[in-house]
Design an enzyme around this catalytic site. Structure first.
Site, mmCIF file in Angstrom:
data_model
loop_
_atom_site.group_PDB
_atom_site.id
_atom_site.type_symbol
_atom_site.label_atom_id
_atom_site.label_comp_id
_atom_site.label_asym_id
_atom_site.label_seq_id
_atom_site.Cartn_x
_atom_site.Cartn_y
_atom_site.Cartn_z
ATOM 1 N N GLN A 282 42.966 -15.300 -17.813
ATOM 2 C CA GLN A 282 42.141 -15.185 -16.615
ATOM 3 C C GLN A 282 42.671 -14.100 -15.683
ATOM 4 O O GLN A 282 41.893 -13.413 -15.012
ATOM 5 C CB GLN A 282 42.075 -16.529 -15.881
ATOM 6 C CG GLN A 282 41.461 -17.649 -16.703
ATOM 7 C CD GLN A 282 40.103 -17.283 -17.299
ATOM 8 O OE1 GLN A 282 39.189 -16.877 -16.579
ATOM 9 N NE2 GLN A 282 39.972 -17.418 -18.602
ATOM 10 N N HIS A 285 41.244 -10.451 -15.853
ATOM 11 C CA HIS A 285 40.000 -10.065 -15.196
ATOM 12 C C HIS A 285 40.311 -9.233 -13.952
ATOM 13 O O HIS A 285 39.606 -8.283 -13.652
ATOM 14 C CB HIS A 285 39.188 -11.302 -14.787
ATOM 15 C CG HIS A 285 38.472 -11.945 -15.919
ATOM 16 N ND1 HIS A 285 37.325 -11.412 -16.462
ATOM 17 C CD2 HIS A 285 38.723 -13.070 -16.615
ATOM 18 C CE1 HIS A 285 36.896 -12.191 -17.429
ATOM 19 N NE2 HIS A 285 37.729 -13.215 -17.552
ATOM 20 N N GLU A 349 37.919 -23.631 -11.253
ATOM 21 C CA GLU A 349 36.849 -23.255 -12.180
ATOM 22 C C GLU A 349 37.176 -23.757 -13.588
ATOM 23 O O GLU A 349 36.377 -24.433 -14.233
ATOM 24 C CB GLU A 349 36.713 -21.737 -12.179
ATOM 25 C CG GLU A 349 35.703 -21.199 -13.179
ATOM 26 C CD GLU A 349 35.750 -19.687 -13.278
ATOM 27 O OE1 GLU A 349 34.779 -19.113 -13.791
ATOM 28 O OE2 GLU A 349 36.750 -19.072 -12.852
ATOM 29 N N HIS A 350 38.360 -23.417 -14.075
ATOM 30 C CA HIS A 350 38.841 -23.870 -15.389
ATOM 31 C C HIS A 350 40.079 -24.734 -15.188
ATOM 32 O O HIS A 350 41.019 -24.320 -14.498
ATOM 33 C CB HIS A 350 39.230 -22.682 -16.277
ATOM 34 C CG HIS A 350 38.175 -21.645 -16.447
ATOM 35 N ND1 HIS A 350 38.155 -20.471 -15.719
ATOM 36 C CD2 HIS A 350 37.098 -21.603 -17.270
ATOM 37 C CE1 HIS A 350 37.116 -19.742 -16.089
ATOM 38 N NE2 HIS A 350 36.451 -20.400 -17.015
ATOM 39 N N ASP A 383 34.814 -19.745 -22.734
ATOM 40 C CA ASP A 383 34.279 -18.468 -22.285
ATOM 41 C C ASP A 383 33.307 -17.873 -23.298
ATOM 42 O O ASP A 383 32.354 -17.189 -22.916
ATOM 43 C CB ASP A 383 35.417 -17.472 -22.046
ATOM 44 C CG ASP A 383 36.154 -17.722 -20.744
ATOM 45 O OD1 ASP A 383 35.623 -18.454 -19.890
ATOM 46 O OD2 ASP A 383 37.267 -17.183 -20.580
ATOM 47 N N HIS A 442 -0.628 -42.419 9.526
ATOM 48 C CA HIS A 442 -0.224 -42.784 8.170
ATOM 49 C C HIS A 442 -0.861 -44.117 7.757
ATOM 50 O O HIS A 442 -1.447 -44.240 6.670
ATOM 51 C CB HIS A 442 1.307 -42.898 8.075
ATOM 52 C CG HIS A 442 2.018 -41.594 8.002
ATOM 53 N ND1 HIS A 442 1.940 -40.648 8.987
ATOM 54 C CD2 HIS A 442 2.842 -41.070 7.039
ATOM 55 C CE1 HIS A 442 2.675 -39.593 8.652
ATOM 56 N NE2 HIS A 442 3.246 -39.838 7.472
#
Length: 459
Positions: A282, A285, A349-350, A383, A442
């Protein structure tokens, strides 16, 4: 190059939680992580220093008001590519040519992964639900797919055919008919033959050479040659994320995702080489948060040594090193329970549970976008090939948000059908609640029907 310098945090220290929170806040939408080149370009284009939010507001408003000319102008100024109305969209012949030139191995991989993702996503789909009270009422929950969506595919640092698979396939599983894909006009975006071949393989015919906030605005508002969509999905940089937030309400969005992140919870059974590879996967990235949590202190130094060895031989090793040093952490907890509490607080996230018995830990995990169990389930399988989408909540938003799935592309409507007998059965309850709220119209809408039914019966 000196040795790897990753921060070490004892979670039990008085400032342990605060140090982790400060680390993660740098990568949030409030973190304002923009490269020096990005800041320089902002001043060049706008004539003054602006925050990312201000940049996005100006771009989106210009595209909303001026349409295609603004879209093309910002593409030239920000991406350095001069496009016209005729060259904005990738021609069908170019998609076909890229597909024809792709290697059989690449196409076969796309087909296998598409099958994995479609199989998983089709199994998730909500179906219509019906509650029937014979002679009185029928209640239904009806699902219909989005009419038209826009898909953002990044193209700055690398080409991502996997993101096409992980966004297009869930939408197709839901039954979405119209999809417009936007990619930056770059070698890693809309000029990348692998991405164009993937689009063709997946049946995507609308591909546009535009990225950034201007692409999001074009999808939301529509411009000449690119019709507006009802929903925008897909990851991107800070400007794409802020633009999605800006147009939300005009269109639906999947989520507000930031830079990638992984938290690895490990015990003494974990292999330091595996852990290092997971953290790097990761971090490469760039930027990305890579955090190891363990209560086994003897694991930390071997992991750092493994990181050094692996970074030295990876093509993106320098980028991963910068990310690990700026946004990574080695967190020591007192025990397993504290490690789980730390992971839940981060809401990553992971989340990789690299322990001897990961299934035993799983029930205690409350907050994570995707959870990977055991020593042989690296994040990379999620992924690329497993089936759930890799478009996941980041920045702690897994506390309330979920990963993209086919169901996100479905709209639901309740369908209500009462008979005269059924209406009479609930009339008193309607009258009482309407009176409590002072909304007598109503109750009158019920009474007029019951009176007509009574008159009809008398006659």
């Amino acid at each position: 190059m000196g040795g790897l310098s990753m921060r070490r945090i004892r979670f039990a220290d008085p400032d342990g939680g605060e140090r982790i929170a400060a680390l993660l806040s740098q990568l949030s939408m409030q973190g304002d992580i923009v490269s020096p080149r990005g800041r320089e370009l902002t001043e060049k284009v706008f004539g003054e220093p602006l925050t990312p939010n201000q940049v996005v507001e100006r771009i989106c408003e210009a595209v909303r008001v001026r349409g295609l000319p603004a879209l093309l102008s910002y593409t030239e100024k920000l991406d350095g590519v001069k496009l016209t109305a005729d060259t904005l969209r990738v021609p069908a012949a170019e998609l076909e040519a890229a597909h024809a030139a792709a290697t059989p191995a690449f196409l076969e991989t796309l087909q296998r992964v598409r099958q994995n993702v479609m199989s998983f996503q089709l199994g998730l789909l909500h179906g219509d639900a019906v509650l029937n009270v014979p002679g009185q009422r029928e209640l239904r929950m009806r699902y219909r797919p989005m009419r038209r969506i826009g898909i953002c595919i990044p193209g700055g640092a690398a080409a991502y055919p996997s993101t096409l698979l992980m966004t297009v396939c869930p939408a197709k599983a839901a039954g979405v008919k119209e999809m417009a894909v936007v990619m930056p006009p770059s070698p890693f975006g809309a000029y990348n033959p692998d991405l164009l071949a993937t689009c063709h393989e997946l049946g995507i015919t609308e591909v546009y050479r535009v990225g950034g906030a201007q692409a999001v605005a074009a999808l939301a508002y529509g411009v000449a040659g690119l019709n507006a969509v009802d929903m925008i999905v897909g990851p991107g940089n800070l400007f794409v994320t802020l633009a999605k937030r800006h147009v939300f309400g005009r269109v639906a969005i999947d989520m507000l995702a930031g830079p990638t992140e992984v938290v690895v919870v490990a015990d003494e059974s974990a292999n330091p080489e595996f852990l290092a590879a997971d953290l790097i996967s990761q971090a490469e990235h760039g930027p990305g948060a890579s955090i190891l949590i363990t209560w086994h202190e003897a694991l930390l130094d071997p992991v750092v040594a493994a990181l050094e060895r692996q970074l030295a031989i990876l093509p993106r090793g320098n980028q991963a090193r910068d990310s690990l040093e700026n946004f990574g952490a080695l967190v020591l907890t007192r025990d397993q329970a504290e490690a789980v509490a730390c992971a839940n607080r981060i809401a990553p996230e992971h989340l990789h549970l690299s322990t001897r018995e990961p299934d035993a830990l799983l029930p205690a995990i409350e907050n994570a976008g995707a959870i990977f169990l055991g020593h042989h389930t690296p994040v990379a399988v999620g992924d690329y090939v497993a089936g759930p989408s890799h478009v996941l909540p980041t920045g702690g938003t897994a506390r309330f948000a979920s990963g993209l799935s086919a169901n996100d592309f479905l709209r639901r409507s309740s369908v209500i059908h009462f008979t005269a007998e059924g209406l009479a059965k609930v009339a008193d309850d309607v009258r009482l609640l309407a009176a409590k709220e002072g909304l007598t119209g109503h109750s009158a809408s019920v009474d007029v029907r019951l009176r007509q039914d009574l008159l009809g019966t008398v006659r």
